[in-house]
Design a protein around this motif. Structure first.
Motif, PDB file in Angstrom:
ATOM      1  N   ILE A 184       0.829  -1.202   0.000  1.00  0.00           N
ATOM      2  CA  ILE A 184       0.000   0.000   0.000  1.00  0.00           C
ATOM      3  C   ILE A 184       0.870   1.263   0.000  1.00  0.00           C
ATOM      4  O   ILE A 184       0.601   2.227  -0.711  1.00  0.00           O
ATOM      5  CB  ILE A 184      -0.954  -0.016   1.220  1.00  0.00           C
ATOM      6  CG1 ILE A 184      -1.968  -1.142   1.036  1.00  0.00           C
ATOM      7  CG2 ILE A 184      -1.679   1.315   1.364  1.00  0.00           C
ATOM      8  CD1 ILE A 184      -2.868  -1.376   2.207  1.00  0.00           C
TER       9      ILE A 184
ATOM     10  N   ASP B 138      -4.730   2.565  -1.526  1.00  0.00           N
ATOM     11  CA  ASP B 138      -4.746   1.218  -2.071  1.00  0.00           C
ATOM     12  C   ASP B 138      -5.332   0.289  -1.009  1.00  0.00           C
ATOM     13  O   ASP B 138      -5.325   0.650   0.161  1.00  0.00           O
ATOM     14  CB  ASP B 138      -3.312   0.767  -2.406  1.00  0.00           C
ATOM     15  CG  ASP B 138      -3.282  -0.015  -3.720  1.00  0.00           C
ATOM     16  OD1 ASP B 138      -4.353  -0.479  -4.138  1.00  0.00           O
ATOM     17  OD2 ASP B 138      -2.196  -0.143  -4.307  1.00  0.00           O
TER      18      ASP B 138
ATOM     19  N   SER C 145      -7.484  -3.179  -7.096  1.00  0.00           N
ATOM     20  CA  SER C 145      -7.036  -1.858  -7.530  1.00  0.00           C
ATOM     21  C   SER C 145      -8.211  -0.968  -7.932  1.00  0.00           C
ATOM     22  O   SER C 145      -8.049   0.235  -8.118  1.00  0.00           O
ATOM     23  CB  SER C 145      -6.042  -1.986  -8.683  1.00  0.00           C
ATOM     24  OG  SER C 145      -6.693  -2.553  -9.780  1.00  0.00           O
TER      25      SER C 145
ATOM     26  N   SER D 188      -8.469   1.955  -5.559  1.00  0.00           N
ATOM     27  CA  SER D 188      -7.470   3.028  -5.480  1.00  0.00           C
ATOM     28  C   SER D 188      -8.045   4.329  -6.015  1.00  0.00           C
ATOM     29  O   SER D 188      -8.658   4.356  -7.073  1.00  0.00           O
ATOM     30  CB  SER D 188      -6.228   2.672  -6.282  1.00  0.00           C
ATOM     31  OG  SER D 188      -5.910   1.336  -6.086  1.00  0.00           O
TER      32      SER D 188
END
Lengths: 191, 202, 193
Positions: free
Chosen positions: C49, C113, C137, C140
């Motif tokens: 992360i 993340d 992802s 994110s």
């Protein structure tokens, strides 16, 4: 409600206690030579497993977690199961002799049946709620019964076949179980 | 004395090797033998519990009232199992994650309770240790060999310790994935049992 | 009668000794176990992360206690100078609870993340949540006030095909992180200084 149904299905078929998680193999091989004993064992397991699952969940939540002594889990669970089995045996003998005659000899064996202890531990590890724990214990027990009865009926047929000598008995039993497990694998990905 | 001691020790390695000759404690055998490493880890943990519970039960065999002996055995065994569980969590964490629920389940492994009842409660402490060690090592040996067969056929590798394979098949080898899944455990054990019967008969 | 007493006494003494012994072993291994959990489960997720953190999030971890939650926070300083935190939440899936480490940028309230920390899902199906990064992802860069539910539940997250329950578990964990974050942010900012 839908979630509980999914849980029940996955406990009976996908994560079948015997064929996918390998819990309770000793009685699986030991009592599956005859249909009668298989049915008796399956019923005894359903009976004890549902009670043990409920009881150990309560012990864990209201006693062990409340007092912050979770490391005593293994010791207390096995004691709960052992005394439960003893108690059920005494109760059945006095109150329902008919059922006792059917289940009688299988009950003491259940203390060391890892399916019972295993399901109790799984319920805790997965952090199930009370309702989920009861549902999963019931479903796992049904899955156990199902696998055992299926296996016993196949084994009765295998006994009539001519099996090479070194493969006889436990050996061919295990191979048969493997093939049943293979069919159960096809349930994977169903949920 | 020394002779009978050796006898108690070696019987676990062949004559009564679990789970082949003594068909007990099958659940961990089937479940953790996806690799040699898991098999050895489980075997060592079980051996530890076997040796210490045998020793303690043998020491206390004249104190424990026979009516509650099973309950007492279970308490003793469960205590050592929890110690193993905590130790593995503290020092071999990766293995602990892989073996998961099967560590606490050593409690209900019929081998441990079976040895307590059949041997340790009737014999001297020294003999009981020899018995526990022999049976435990036999169990480890079985687990490791079944693990080797399954890992080799199912994954094309053999890993003894620490996650690094000591042996790997070349690129053309297509592993039988089903060997490391559930059915492979049953079939693998069944065929090994058959092999043992074949050798034993001669 | 005498037999009865000796039975009770032996069992009681045995259980008491066992409890005592286990308590000793437990307290002796407690610190070591916590370190192992950090090293094997949380550290790799945090590394992923905050790959370019200028501080050591593991060493600077602290705990926040409120009435009902106790939360371990890993602070990270991002390369552009903004402050971020990571913490772990849990969501249920059919193979057991899924642990999700969520990294949040404190200055922009955006997710840096997320990574799955623990799971016991069917190998090859649910475990993709850990290995297949295209699923995690998706989180994110999302604002913390986004609806993290799956698309068929009115949210913005695409489920992994064939692993709906696992995807749902991850999104439940993310939604829980959102709730905790909104509740505890003032407290976290105070402790970060």
């Amino acid at each position: 409600m839908g979630d509980l149904f999914v849980l029940a299905i996955s406990c009976i078929f996908i994560n079948n206690i015997l064929l996918a998680q390998f819990l309770g193999c000793c009685p699986f091989l030991g009592t599956s030579k005859k249909m009668e004993t298989a049915v008796g064992m399956a019923m005894a397991v359903v009976f004890v497993l549902v009670m043990a699952g409920t009881l150990t969940w309560m012990v864990d939540t209201y006693l062990l977690k409340a007092l912050d002594v979770e490391y005593l889990r293994t010791v207390s669970f096995i004691l709960v199961i052992a005394s439960l089995v003893q108690f059920v045996e005494m109760f059945l003998k006095k109150s329902i002799p008919g059922l006792y005659a059917g289940l009688g000899i299988f009950l003491p064996l259940i203390t060391t049946n890892c399916a019972v202890m295993g399901v109790c531990l799984i319920n805790i590890n997965e952090e199930y709620t009370f309702v989920q724990a009861v549902v999963s214990a019931t479903a796992y027990a049904i899955g156990f019964g199902l696998a055992l009865v299926l296996f016993a009926s196949i084994r009765e047929r295998v006994n009539l076949a001519r099996v090479p000598k070194p493969l006889q008995d436990t050996s061919i039993g295990l191979v048969t179980a493997g093939i049943i497990a293979l069919t159960f694998m096809s349930f994977k990905g169903m949920v | 004395m020394a002779q009978s001691l050796a006898k108690e020790f070696t019987k676990g390695l062949w004559a009564e090797i679990p789970p082949f000759r003594l068909v007990l404690g099958l659940c961990p055998v089937l479940a953790v033998t996806k690799s040699v490493e898991n098999g050895i880890g489980m075997g060592v943990a079980t051996t530890f519990v076997l040796v210490f519970s045998n020793l303690l039960i043998s020491l206390l065999r004249n104190v424990i009232p026979s009516k509650v002996r099973i309950a007492c055995f279970i308490v003793i065994i469960a205590t050592f199992v929890t110690i193993v569980e905590l130790m593995m969590q503290a020092y071999t964490y990766e293995l602990f994650l892989k073996l998961g629920i099967f560590i606490p389940l050593i409690v209900v492994n019929c081998i441990v309770l079976g040895r307590a009842e059949a041997f340790a409660s009737k014999n001297s402490p020294v003999m009981s240790i020899a018995d526990g060690l022999g049976i435990g090592m036999g169990f480890t040996l079985s687990l490791a060999s079944l693990g080797a067969v399954r890992e080799f056929l199912g994954n094309g590798t053999i890993t003894v310790w620490g996650g690094v394979p000591i042996f790997e098949m070349g690129g053309n080898f297509l592993p039988f994935k089903f060997m490391i899944e559930a059915p492979g455990a049953f079939v693998g054990l069944g065929l090994m049992l058959c092999l043992m019967n074949l050798i034993g008969k001669k | 009668m005498r037999e009865m007493i000796s039975m009770v006494v032996v069992l009681t003494v045995l259980t008491a000794v066992s409890g005592g012994l286990l308590a000793v072993v437990k307290s002796g291994t407690e610190v070591q176990i916590e370190n192992q959990v950090l090293k094997f489960q949380k550290a790799p997720a945090i590394q992923d992360i905050f790959p370019e953190a200028t501080n050591d999030p593991l060493a600077e971890r602290f705990t926040i206690k409120t009435d009902d939650i106790e939360l371990q926070i890993f602070p990270g300083k991002l390369s552009d100078g903004s402050k971020a935190i990571a913490f772990e939440t849990k969501g249920g899936a059919y193979g057991g609870p899924i642990g999700l480490m969520v990294g949040i940028n404190l200055d922009t309230d955006e997710i840096v993340d997320v990574r799955v920390t623990t799971h016991a899902e069917t190998p090859g199906i649910g475990s993709r949540a850990k290995e297949d990064l295209s699923f995690v992802s998706q989180f994110s860069g999302l604002k913390m006030d986004t609806n993290f539910a799956l698309k068929n539940g009115g949210g913005v997250i695409d489920a992994m095909s064939g692993a709906t329950i696992t995807s749902k578990g991850v999104s439940v964990a993310a939604a829980q992180a959102k709730e905790i974050y909104q509740k505890l942010k003032p407290e976290i900012v105070k402790q970060m200084k």
